[in-house]
Design an enzyme around this catalytic site. Sequence first.
Site, PDB file in Angstrom:
ATOM      1  N   LYS A 101       0.844  -1.206   0.000  1.00  0.00           N
ATOM      2  CA  LYS A 101       0.000   0.000   0.000  1.00  0.00           C
ATOM      3  C   LYS A 101       0.882   1.260   0.000  1.00  0.00           C
ATOM      4  O   LYS A 101       0.643   2.201  -0.768  1.00  0.00           O
ATOM      5  CB  LYS A 101      -0.935  -0.002   1.226  1.00  0.00           C
ATOM      6  CG  LYS A 101      -2.054  -1.035   1.102  1.00  0.00           C
ATOM      7  CD  LYS A 101      -2.847  -1.270   2.385  1.00  0.00           C
ATOM      8  CE  LYS A 101      -3.815  -2.428   2.167  1.00  0.00           C
ATOM      9  NZ  LYS A 101      -4.600  -2.821   3.344  1.00  0.00           N
ATOM     10  N   GLN A 151      -4.609  -1.692   9.611  1.00  0.00           N
ATOM     11  CA  GLN A 151      -4.633  -3.017   8.985  1.00  0.00           C
ATOM     12  C   GLN A 151      -5.334  -4.033   9.883  1.00  0.00           C
ATOM     13  O   GLN A 151      -5.098  -4.105  11.087  1.00  0.00           O
ATOM     14  CB  GLN A 151      -3.200  -3.471   8.665  1.00  0.00           C
ATOM     15  CG  GLN A 151      -3.098  -4.745   7.854  1.00  0.00           C
ATOM     16  CD  GLN A 151      -3.672  -4.643   6.443  1.00  0.00           C
ATOM     17  OE1 GLN A 151      -3.785  -3.562   5.865  1.00  0.00           O
ATOM     18  NE2 GLN A 151      -4.056  -5.776   5.880  1.00  0.00           N
ATOM     19  N   ASP A 183     -11.215   2.845   4.212  1.00  0.00           N
ATOM     20  CA  ASP A 183     -11.586   1.423   4.148  1.00  0.00           C
ATOM     21  C   ASP A 183     -13.102   1.254   4.030  1.00  0.00           C
ATOM     22  O   ASP A 183     -13.586   0.181   3.692  1.00  0.00           O
ATOM     23  CB  ASP A 183     -11.155   0.716   5.444  1.00  0.00           C
ATOM     24  CG  ASP A 183      -9.827  -0.005   5.311  1.00  0.00           C
ATOM     25  OD1 ASP A 183      -9.524  -0.495   4.208  1.00  0.00           O
ATOM     26  OD2 ASP A 183      -9.105  -0.088   6.327  1.00  0.00           O
TER      27      ASP A 183
HETATM   28  N1  GUN Z   1      -7.074  -6.765   5.930  1.00  0.00           N
HETATM   29  C1  GUN Z   1      -7.420  -7.446   4.810  1.00  0.00           C
HETATM   30  N2  GUN Z   1      -7.996  -6.613   3.913  1.00  0.00           N
HETATM   31  C2  GUN Z   1      -8.006  -5.382   4.480  1.00  0.00           C
HETATM   32  C3  GUN Z   1      -8.469  -4.105   4.036  1.00  0.00           C
HETATM   33  O1  GUN Z   1      -9.016  -3.931   2.939  1.00  0.00           O
HETATM   34  N3  GUN Z   1      -8.286  -3.078   4.909  1.00  0.00           N
HETATM   35  C4  GUN Z   1      -7.719  -3.238   6.135  1.00  0.00           C
HETATM   36  N4  GUN Z   1      -7.605  -2.174   6.929  1.00  0.00           N
HETATM   37  N5  GUN Z   1      -7.296  -4.413   6.572  1.00  0.00           N
HETATM   38  C5  GUN Z   1      -7.429  -5.472   5.737  1.00  0.00           C
END
Ligand code: GUN
Length: 298
Positions: A51, A95, A118
């Site tokens: 990311k 995350q 998110d």
């Molecule tokens: N863990 C797995 N997919 C995601 C996501 O799209 N966002 C976040 N914050 N954690 C994740």
Amino acid sequence: MQVLSGKEVSSFVKDRVKGQVLKLKEQGLQPGLAVVIIGDDPASHVYVNSKVKTCEELGIYSIKEQLPSETSQEEVLKVVRELNNNPKIHGILVQSPPPKHIDERTIIETISPEKDVDCFHPQNVGNMLIGDEDGFVPCTPAGVIEILKYYQLKTAGKHAVVLGRSNIVGKPMVALLARRGDYADCTVTICHSRTQNLEEITKQADVLIAAIGKPEFVTADMVKDGAVVVDVGINRIDAPEKKRGFRLVGDVAYEEVASKASAITPVPGGVGPMTIAMLMQNTITACCQQNNTEIPEG
Ligand code: GUN
């Protein structure tokens, strides 16, 4: 049979975002994203690094907050509150999953809804469900819809079956597929671990979305001829012959299901890269909304 390349679609989306970043720069704006990771789960670190790297590629300012697994709930909340107040940051992501002693719900509710790229905050989940077209969209389900759009696989009136009821994928996926639109307007069924006669239901799917986190769970006998199959799973399975000791497989037994499907996403290179691309897109949305400016064309 058509292979739906998330790699290709994500490049398309990222190019658009790159153009939007340049246009915002002309207005003196730079979108900013903060990524918070608590603990040392290796897969989560891979995602988070990816990311941050993508932000760099697209010209998005980014901060990575790496917190040790023993960080207290209060300390995490403090970091989130600081990011809420940081004017250079338009999007905040913590995350998932955090370590067990952290209450994820409280963390999510502490993120300012305007910065919740998110789309996990109850306020944004609610807006999405009500059908707010300008709000955030949850990244992975939005990535699935973007793949369908790119390949012009219209779903209006079709039966979509979603396997899995997680807050991150299954539930919002249902909401997006049931909205109005050519790449939505589905009759949607959601299945989960307590579903009876699963195979009978999945066999009715024109569009089958697998998001259960079970390696190669969906086999050819569960799939209708000509179905569009989207595999959201990313599972690590032991592979001693590989240098890193594992290989990635989806929730779908790819080879056998590919021979029945009309279109299918591979793993890796399917939905995975889309999540990050849509996160970047949401960061643009967040930046524009916070600065009361129109989202530029890419
Ligand atoms: N863990 C797995 N997919 C995601 C996501 O799209 N966002 C976040 N914050 N954690 C994740």
